[in-house]
Design a protein around this motif. Structure first.
Motif, PDB file in Angstrom:
ATOM      1  N   UNK A  20       0.807  -1.204   0.000  1.00  0.00           N
ATOM      2  CA  UNK A  20       0.000   0.000   0.000  1.00  0.00           C
ATOM      3  C   UNK A  20       0.849   1.267   0.000  1.00  0.00           C
ATOM      4  N   UNK A  21       1.983   1.238   0.705  1.00  0.00           N
ATOM      5  CA  UNK A  21       2.803   2.440   0.849  1.00  0.00           C
ATOM      6  C   UNK A  21       3.887   2.558  -0.226  1.00  0.00           C
ATOM      7  N   UNK A  22       4.052   1.536  -1.044  1.00  0.00           N
ATOM      8  CA  UNK A  22       5.090   1.564  -2.065  1.00  0.00           C
ATOM      9  C   UNK A  22       4.471   1.340  -3.436  1.00  0.00           C
ATOM     10  N   UNK A  23       5.159   1.895  -4.383  1.00  0.00           N
ATOM     11  CA  UNK A  23       4.701   1.760  -5.761  1.00  0.00           C
ATOM     12  C   UNK A  23       4.994   0.341  -6.239  1.00  0.00           C
ATOM     13  N   UNK A  24       4.034  -0.238  -6.975  1.00  0.00           N
ATOM     14  CA  UNK A  24       4.211  -1.566  -7.557  1.00  0.00           C
ATOM     15  C   UNK A  24       3.665  -1.546  -8.969  1.00  0.00           C
ATOM     16  N   UNK A  25       4.205  -2.377  -9.805  1.00  0.00           N
ATOM     17  CA  UNK A  25       3.810  -2.461 -11.211  1.00  0.00           C
ATOM     18  C   UNK A  25       2.508  -3.237 -11.295  1.00  0.00           C
ATOM     19  N   UNK A  26       1.568  -2.637 -12.022  1.00  0.00           N
ATOM     20  CA  UNK A  26       0.244  -3.242 -12.118  1.00  0.00           C
ATOM     21  C   UNK A  26       0.150  -4.218 -13.281  1.00  0.00           C
ATOM     22  N   UNK A  27       0.763  -3.860 -14.386  1.00  0.00           N
ATOM     23  CA  UNK A  27       0.571  -4.675 -15.591  1.00  0.00           C
ATOM     24  C   UNK A  27       1.905  -4.833 -16.297  1.00  0.00           C
ATOM     25  N   UNK A  28       2.317  -6.090 -16.493  1.00  0.00           N
ATOM     26  CA  UNK A  28       3.553  -6.390 -17.217  1.00  0.00           C
ATOM     27  C   UNK A  28       3.188  -6.810 -18.626  1.00  0.00           C
ATOM     28  N   UNK A  30       3.557  -8.115 -22.498  1.00  0.00           N
ATOM     29  CA  UNK A  30       4.278  -9.165 -23.215  1.00  0.00           C
ATOM     30  C   UNK A  30       5.124  -8.534 -24.312  1.00  0.00           C
ATOM     31  N   UNK A  31       6.062  -9.257 -24.883  1.00  0.00           N
ATOM     32  CA  UNK A  31       6.879  -8.694 -25.965  1.00  0.00           C
ATOM     33  C   UNK A  31       6.044  -8.222 -27.145  1.00  0.00           C
ATOM     34  N   UNK A  32       4.955  -8.924 -27.426  1.00  0.00           N
ATOM     35  CA  UNK A  32       4.105  -8.503 -28.554  1.00  0.00           C
ATOM     36  C   UNK A  32       3.460  -7.168 -28.238  1.00  0.00           C
ATOM     37  N   UNK A  33       2.973  -7.038 -27.024  1.00  0.00           N
ATOM     38  CA  UNK A  33       2.325  -5.776 -26.638  1.00  0.00           C
ATOM     39  C   UNK A  33       3.339  -4.627 -26.598  1.00  0.00           C
ATOM     40  N   UNK A  34       4.555  -4.965 -26.188  1.00  0.00           N
ATOM     41  CA  UNK A  34       5.588  -3.914 -26.149  1.00  0.00           C
ATOM     42  C   UNK A  34       5.863  -3.401 -27.557  1.00  0.00           C
ATOM     43  N   UNK A  35       5.974  -4.334 -28.534  1.00  0.00           N
ATOM     44  CA  UNK A  35       6.237  -3.913 -29.906  1.00  0.00           C
ATOM     45  C   UNK A  35       5.108  -3.021 -30.438  1.00  0.00           C
ATOM     46  N   UNK A  36       3.881  -3.199 -29.951  1.00  0.00           N
ATOM     47  CA  UNK A  36       2.763  -2.387 -30.423  1.00  0.00           C
ATOM     48  C   UNK A  36       2.750  -1.004 -29.783  1.00  0.00           C
ATOM     49  N   UNK A  37       3.277  -0.875 -28.562  1.00  0.00           N
ATOM     50  CA  UNK A  37       3.125   0.387 -27.821  1.00  0.00           C
ATOM     51  C   UNK A  37       4.400   1.230 -27.754  1.00  0.00           C
ATOM     52  N   UNK A  38       5.605   0.650 -28.056  1.00  0.00           N
ATOM     53  CA  UNK A  38       6.834   1.413 -27.806  1.00  0.00           C
ATOM     54  C   UNK A  38       6.964   2.610 -28.735  1.00  0.00           C
ATOM     55  N   UNK A  58       5.147   1.263 -16.457  1.00  0.00           N
ATOM     56  CA  UNK A  58       4.900  -0.172 -16.622  1.00  0.00           C
ATOM     57  C   UNK A  58       5.439  -0.664 -17.962  1.00  0.00           C
ATOM     58  N   UNK A  59       5.309   0.170 -19.007  1.00  0.00           N
ATOM     59  CA  UNK A  59       5.851  -0.222 -20.315  1.00  0.00           C
ATOM     60  C   UNK A  59       7.378  -0.304 -20.267  1.00  0.00           C
ATOM     61  N   UNK A  60       7.986   0.697 -19.643  1.00  0.00           N
ATOM     62  CA  UNK A  60       9.446   0.685 -19.543  1.00  0.00           C
ATOM     63  C   UNK A  60       9.935  -0.483 -18.692  1.00  0.00           C
ATOM     64  N   UNK A  61       9.217  -0.770 -17.607  1.00  0.00           N
ATOM     65  CA  UNK A  61       9.567  -1.902 -16.755  1.00  0.00           C
ATOM     66  C   UNK A  61       9.442  -3.210 -17.543  1.00  0.00           C
ATOM     67  N   UNK A  62       8.384  -3.307 -18.350  1.00  0.00           N
ATOM     68  CA  UNK A  62       8.189  -4.528 -19.157  1.00  0.00           C
ATOM     69  C   UNK A  62       9.326  -4.701 -20.164  1.00  0.00           C
ATOM     70  N   UNK A  63       9.817  -3.597 -20.714  1.00  0.00           N
ATOM     71  CA  UNK A  63      10.956  -3.690 -21.642  1.00  0.00           C
ATOM     72  C   UNK A  63      12.201  -4.213 -20.928  1.00  0.00           C
TER      73      UNK A  63
END
Length: 1466
Positions: A20-28, A30-38, A58-63
């Motif tokens: 609750x008190x720290x930031x956490x990644x909500x959505x990781x 996939x490589x396919x999704x990264x190629x679509x959004x980068x 989250x996108x940068x973390x996924x990369x």
């Protein structure tokens, strides 16, 4: 989540955990999704930076998480946009942080975004760096070299990495404390920055020069972290851990740390690093090596930075890893050389210098060899820089002398280097001769004592004075005591009177005791005055007077006769003289004490004080020199021991040390240079070079530009005098080595033309002591330089063969040796005519006169050497050598016939022992050269001389032998070389004719004009004509023609040499010749005749071996042995049947005959000239010879023979059979000693097992206990290894039926028990049970036949021993050989039915003289069965020995041996 705090995780998956008190990644994604959004990152970044960092995290973390699955295009785009965002974030932070007061919401947002973008950029840098390093390592493995990893065509990671580092430096340069509430930067932020910096340092290219800017930037970032945020305590362990893994960081880390220390603010960084290294007790050797390299780099680049930490370095030097200790020692050496080389040091610097020296001193006895090497290398460097303190020199030198016997060769090598450097840079003297220094010390001490005595002071040490004069005093005391004792023995009457007077005086003394008490004080005073006087005499170097005074005092005042010197002592002469001498020396030493006054408070003039001070300094200086000389003397003894090793490094350093020691007078020339010459024959090039350089340092240092810049002609002359003295005065055993050394110097240019010119100048001098050695040296140096000799022929004729040569044969001898080099060696490629001097030249006239007249100069001992070089020079340089030689022999023959001792009165004063014992030899058989009648028949010549000196005849026969020997070389080498040259000329001329397309069919003429009536077959004109017959023939045909030439021309009775041949035979077969020297020379000359032709050799061999068999003179036998050895080497097929006569000489009673026979036989066998057969037992007996020379040579022979294939293995069974029979009745110890020496040389496992089987099979044919014991003994002496022990055991167990019934003998049973125990030691645990069963079977067999049968059956059932099946015969395939060669491992007894091959013609059959198995004698006899008329060598020898001497010396006798006529004559 916008209000949640972002904490940089240690692991990438920690951000996936919800808090609750720290930031956490909500959505990781996939490589396919990264190629679509980068692709949308660029647009978001341009619109809103905060939205890019927080919204797209989250996108940068996924990369980052899926970095390996993404294409380079995607990762590069993500990195590019992230780096831009990082730069923008740093730029946005600057105004807020510089303002100071920041709103809490803004600060939290800025802190969150800064941490996020820092995390993203650093993690991307981490991933890219890992990829780059892995690609580079893979490329280097594939290409076996350094190659950069594959890069994207639009991407250079080094540039991008540099940009990222610059942005990081900008970030840490900001006042980041304002981002936190309490101005305390969180550890996760600092850890992330240091983590990426340390990761970038893992690249091995970070130490390259091109990466210096990047390296400096990384360490500047780390410096800011340590300086501004107190991050040093956390950073140092990480740096050290990184250094433990990567050695390439040692140098860049040292450079950076030292720069940070100097920049300020990081003064304690190096202290923290060294303290951390000191406190770590778990350092591995690899890590210790890295740490050591780091400290060494610091000492080289910034040595001053280590000075405050010397105590820590001393503690680190005691750490466990030897690699770290060696690094500290290297750093210590660097610090001493760079910081403490000045002569003027303050107190702090002196203490620091002493602390560093102590580190080096302590590790001279380190437990690790490499550490000891480093310490010695450090002291060597200090000695070379002349920084070694004198007060430590002697102590370090003593420890280094001990290291010369270190168990490690590396330590021994460095110890010898240090000792050599100490010699070359010693601060005392250029000459450390111990005797010379000792004399100087005695003289200086005496002068000091005298000076102090004159000044009225006694400021000296009694021990020092006695140390100076003590040895001389002891010698004088012994002489005085001996003389006193002799005087007593020569005066017996006086002693008796003295005894009577003593008795009377004793009676008077009893009545007059009061008078003696009154004079006691006077006696004591007299004694003290006498001692004082004796002490002064000692100080004045009047030792003999002091000793005599002491003797008188003891005789007068020694009432109780403690010294044994009183004349009335009855047993005075039987007292211990050594004890008396010791007491006298003690008294004299006390006299020195009496001289020294109790007070020394006397003020001396200043000039006297200065003089005394100088004398004391001189004495201390000489003492130090003497101590160094003594230590180096001990080291020299150790070096002599090292010369016996086979370690090349030891030998090279020992040789170099000996050269330096000889230069400083510590070793004599014979102990230094001459003992090194044997290593010139080594195959090791480094060892040969070391010897050459060492001898060059000893003899040629004065003309070597490395040691002497200005070299004058006098310098060359002095150097050549030194070399010529060494060459001329060396013992004969060093002659070959010295010749090789001088030739090596000439080839390498160390002896140049200036040196040769200096030698010629010495030759032209009238001083014989310079001229003769110079010619001797030139005879070696000018080998292969004919042009230089040709220029000096006139000088040689004038000096060597003129009047000076007549007066000194040694001078003429070496002049002739130089003349031999005037003609170059003829080869097939030689196109020009060889240099030859006309035989009518004056030089040959002088040579002929010297050669003829020298026969009668019996007082000159150099005639034989002179004759050898003269004859060789004639054959080498004369245009018509045979004509000149014939003329010389005719004149010499005439002069010998006319010899009258009265014409040579000088011979009476120079008569030799041989001359005194000579007997005149009638020369009625000598005929003139003009007659064709046999020499033994009377002719119409003038009356002959009735008798001739044996020495004259000896010299004459010796000259004949020299002529025959050189004629052999001339015919078979020079003539053959000339034929090859003529062939080459003919071929060249034919090629020219073809090129010109000439129709004429001509043949090229030879290089010399043909004589009108000469041909190559004419013995007088061999060199002066050419023959188409020789030119058109093959090499073998020409050789056969030359052999026929020797038979028909040289040895023809009408030829001069043919006539002289009969005379030579008479010299050793006639009854009138009893002079052993003449007989020996005649035998040697006759052997040289036999070497000219195989036919002549075959005809006269029987006569020759008759002399060998029947002669009782050991010297004649030795001459025959060596001559027969030469014949066996020259004509092995003709002489091999007579080799048993040489073997029989091994049984002679004279040890010299046995030794020389063994020398000849061993050389012939090891050079493969003869094949040893059943005579191997005769050679084996030499192992137990009474002469140690024979034993040593026999050991060497069998050790070398064992390395030549399988010869020893094939012969050992025959040897065992013969020796077992010979030693069956007595001398069993000798048999055991022989087997102990020979059987261990059979070390092949297969051969050992085969011998076990063969030896075991022989038990069934043996009945005697001794024979069975010998077989068991041989089996026990065979070498058994862990690899062959199983086969060894199986072979013995399978052969049990052969020796089971022989175990009833206790000696045989005991030997087999030893064999079982030996096998058991080599066997593993599972095989020891079988050994126990085997032992039980042996015990049962020893009890009787019934027990033996049961035991054998039980053993076969338990061990499952199956009988060997015979190998089936294989079908013949092609031309497979039926019988293997003698060098194979097979024993020759395989039951293979080999196909019959057609028998070769008689001319192509090879004579077999060795055998493959134990039936060699039978097989050899079977092969020769087709010759029933032939007699074996043994029967022929027996027939010869049965004839009496009268029959052998009959005029002519014929008998047949092998169908050939053998003619025997006187």
């Amino acid at each position: 989540m916008e209000e949640a705090e972002f904490i940089i995780p240690h692991g990438i998956d920690e951000l996936l955990e919800f808090n609750e008190n720290q930031y956490s990644v909500q959505d990781v994604l996939t490589p396919v999704e990264i190629r679509e959004q980068y692709t949308g990152l660029r647009l978001v970044l341009s619109e809103d930076l905060s939205d890019f960092i927080f919204g797209k995290f989250d996108l940068l973390y996924s990369c980052i998480k899926n970095f390996q699955q993404l294409s380079p295009k995607v990762t590069l785009e993500v990195w590019d946009q992230s780096l831009k965002a990082f730069g923008l974030q740093v730029s946005n932070l600057r105004p807020f942080l510089e303002k100071g007061n920041i709103d809490s919401n803004i600060r939290e947002k800025l802190l969150r975004n800064t941490k996020m973008i820092l995390y993203v950029c650093t993690e991307l840098m981490y991933k890219f760096e890992e990829r780059c390093i892995s690609e580079r390592e893979l490329a280097s493995k594939l290409t076996k070299g350094k190659k950069k990893g594959a890069q994207h065509k639009d991407f250079n990671w080094d540039e991008e990495k540099t940009s990222g580092i610059h942005e990081l430096f900008k970030l840490v340069s900001l006042p980041l404390k304002n981002l936190w509430k309490k101005a305390n930067i969180s550890d996760d932020f600092l850890d992330q920055i240091s983590r990426i910096c340390l990761k970038l340092l893992e690249d091995r290219e970070i130490g390259f020069v091109g990466k210096k800017a990047m390296r400096d930037s990384i360490f500047q970032i780390l410096s800011v972290l340590c300086k501004e945020y107190i991050f040093g305590l956390s950073l140092i362990p990480r740096l050290l851990q990184l250094l433990m893994l990567h050695e390439h960081l040692a140098v860049p880390l040292a450079s950076s740390i030292s720069n940070l220390e100097q920049s300020g603010g990081n003064a304690g960084l190096l202290h923290l690093i060294l303290t951390e290294i000191e406190g770590d007790s778990d350092i591995t050797p690899k890590a210790g090596s890295h740490f050591g390299s780091f400290v060494v780099a610091l000492s080289q680049q910034h040595p001053a930075s280590l000075v405050p930490h010397i105590e820590i370095l001393a503690d680190i030097a005691e750490s466990e890893p030897y690699t770290l200790r060696t690094g500290i020692l290297e750093a210590t050496k660097n610090l001493l050389l760079q910081l403490y080389s000045s002569q003027e040091l303050d107190e702090n610097q002196k203490s620091e210098n002493e602390a560093l020296l102590e580190i080096l001193d302590n590790h001279l006895i380190d437990v690790n060899a490499y550490a000891r090497c480093k310490a010695l290398q450090g002291w060597t460097s200090l000695c070379e820089a002349e920084m070694l303190p004198v007060k430590l020199l002697l102590d370090i030198l003593e420890k280094a002398v001990e290291r010369t016997l270190d168990k490690s060769s590396y330590v021994r090598k460095d110890a010898l280097k240090f000792l050599k450097t100490c010699l070359e840079h010693n601060p005392f003297s250029g000459n450390l001769d111990k005797e010379k220094i000792g004399k100087q010390l005695e003289a200086a001490t005496a002068k000091l004592i005298k000076l102090q005595g004159n000044a009225g002071v006694a400021d000296f040490s009694v021990e020092e004075v006695w140390e100076t004069i003590g040895k001389r005093v002891q010698i004088i005391v012994h002489k005085a005591l001996a003389q006193d004792l002799a005087d007593k023995e020569n005066e017996p009457a006086t002693e008796k009177v003295a005894e009577e007077n003593k008795e009377e005086s004793d009676k008077e003394n009893k009545s007059e005791e009061d008078k003696y008490e009154k004079h006691a004080e006077e006696m004591e005073k007299e004694l003290q005055e006498g001692l004082l006087k004796a002490g002064n005499l000692l100080l004045d170097e009047k030792l003999e007077e002091a000793v005599q005074l002491a003797l008188e005092l003891t005789k007068k005042h020694d009432k109780d006769n403690h010294f044994g010197m009183a004349k009335n002592e009855e047993n005075a002469k039987d007292d211990n003289e050594d004890l008396q001498a010791d007491l006298m020396c003690t008294l004299l030493k006390a006299a020195l004490t009496a001289v020294k006054p109790e007070t020394a408070d006397i003020e001396l003039p200043k000039d006297v004080q200065v003089e005394i001070k100088k004398k004391k300094e001189t004495i201390q200086f000489l003492k130090n020199c003497l101590q160094i000389s003594t230590l180096i003397g001990v080291a020299s003894e150790n070096v002599r021991m090292l010369l016996a090793t086979s370690q090349t490094t030891d030998l090279v350093e020992a040789i170099d040390f000996i050269a330096s020691a000889q230069q400083f007078g510590l070793l004599s020339e014979e102990d230094s240079a001459l003992k090194l010459l044997e290593f010139l024959h080594s195959k090791d090039l480094a060892l040969k070079k070391a010897v050459t350089d060492a001898c060059k340092k000893i003899y040629l240092s004065s003309i070597d530009p490395e040691y002497n810049v200005e070299i004058t002609f006098n310098g060359y002359v002095e150097a050549m005098k030194k070399i010529s003295s060494m060459v001329h005065n060396a013992r004969p055993c060093f002659s070959k080595s010295i010749a090789l050394l001088v030739q090596t110097w000439v080839n390498h240019g160390s002896i140049n033309n200036e040196c040769l010119f200096a030698l010629w100048e010495m030759v032209e001098s009238k001083n014989k002591s310079e001229c003769v050695p110079a010619l001797h040296t030139l005879s070696i140096a000018l080998a292969g330089k004919p042009n230089l000799v040709q220029e000096k022929i006139a000088t040689l004729d004038k000096i060597g063969f003129g009047s000076r040569g007549e007066g000194c044969f040694e001078l003429a001898k070496w002049a002739a040796a130089v003349l031999c080099h005037a003609t170059p060696k003829i080869t097939a490629e030689t196109l020009t005519n060889p240099f030859r001097i006309p035989f009518t030249d004056d030089i040959f006239t002088h040579i002929s006169n010297l050669l003829i007249k020298g026969v009668f100069k019996l007082g000159d001992k150099d005639y034989c050497g002179l004759a050898g070089y003269f004859v060789k020079a004639i054959f080498k340089t004369c245009l018509k050598p045979l004509s000149l030689i014939e003329e010389i022999l005719r004149k010499m023959h005439e002069e010998v016939r006319k010899y009258n001792p009265a014409d040579y009165p000088e011979n009476k004063n120079n008569s030799t022992d041989a001359e005194e014992e000579r007997e005149d030899v009638p020369l009625t058989q000598l005929a003139t050269q003009e007659t064709d009648a046999p020499p033994t028949q009377p002719t119409d010549t003038p009356p002959l001389v009735e008798s001739i000196s044996h020495v004259v005849l000896l010299r004459y026969v010796y000259v004949i032998g020299l002529v025959v020997e050189e004629l052999h070389t001339f015919i078979y080498e020079d003539i053959m070389a000339e034929i090859r040259r003529q062939k080459t000329l003919v071929e060249l001329e034919r090629n020219r004719q073809r090129m010109r397309r000439s129709r004429a069919n001509t043949t090229a003429s030879s290089g010399q004009d043909d004589d009108e009536d000469g041909s190559l077959f004419d013995i007088k004109k061999l060199m002066h004509s050419s023959s188409k017959y020789f030119i058109n023939n093959t090499e073998e045909e020409n050789l056969d023609a030359l052999l026929r030439l020797c038979d028909n021309e040289v040895l023809f009775k009408d030829n001069l040499l043919g006539k002289l041949l009969t005379f030579v035979q008479d010299c050793f077969t006639s009854r009138h010749c009893h002079h052993h020297g003449l007989r020996i020379v005649a035998i040697q000359t006759f052997g040289k005749y036999m070497q000219l032709s195989p036919n002549f050799c075959s005809k006269n061999l029987l006569k020759f071996v008759t002399i060998l068999a029947k002669s009782k003179d050991s010297r004649v036998k030795i001459a025959c042995i060596h001559t027969l050895g030469d014949l066996l080497k020259k004509f092995p097929n003709q002489c091999e049947p007579y080799s048993p006569f040489v073997y029989d000489c091994l049984k002679e009673s004279d040890s010299n005959v046995r030794f020389e026979a063994l020398v000849v036989i061993s050389k012939l066998i090891l050079s493969d000239m003869i094949r040893v057969k059943f005579q191997i037992s005769s050679l084996a007996r030499c192992l137990t010879d009474t002469d140690m020379r024979c034993q040593d040579l026999a050991r060497y022979f069998f050790a070398t023979l064992a390395k030549k294939g399988n010869i020893l293995y094939n012969l050992v069974l025959d040897m065992i059979s013969q020796l077992s029979i010979e030693y069956s009745e007595s001398n069993q110890t000798s048999f055991e000693e022989i087997m102990n020496e020979i059987l261990p040389h059979i070390d092949k496992d297969k051969q050992v097992v085969a011998l076990v089987e063969k030896l075991s099979s022989r038990f069934k044919d043996k009945a005697e206990e001794v024979e069975c014991y010998n077989l068991a003994l041989c089996i026990s002496k065979l070498p058994v290894t862990a690899k062959s022990v199983h086969a060894f055991k199986e072979a013995l167990m399978e052969s049990l039926p052969h020796y089971a019934d022989k175990l009833k003998y206790p000696t045989v049973k005991s030997k087999f028990d030893e064999i079982v125990q030996m096998v058991r030691k080599q066997m593993k645990a599972e095989g020891k049970d079988e050994c126990e069963k085997w032992q039980e079977v042996l015990d049962s067999c020893a009890k009787g036949k019934d027990s033996a049968k049961l035991a054998i059956a039980g053993l076969a059932e338990a061990v499952q021993v199956e009988p060997k099946e015979k190998r089936k015969a294989k079908a013949p395939r092609g031309r497979r050989k039926a019988r293997k060669d003698s060098s194979s491992d097979d024993d020759g007894e395989a039951a293979v039915a080999a196909p019959k091959t057609p028998r070769a013609p008689r001319s192509q059959r090879k004579k077999v003289v060795d055998s493959d198995d134990d039936d060699s004698i039978i097989q050899t006899a079977a092969r020769h069965k087709r010759k029933p008329a032939a007699k074996t060598p043994a029967t022929r020898k027996q027939a010869i020995l049965e004839e009496d001497e009268e029959e052998i010396q009959s005029p002519v006798k014929q008998r047949r041996v092998r169908g050939k006529k053998i003619v025997e004559s006187d």
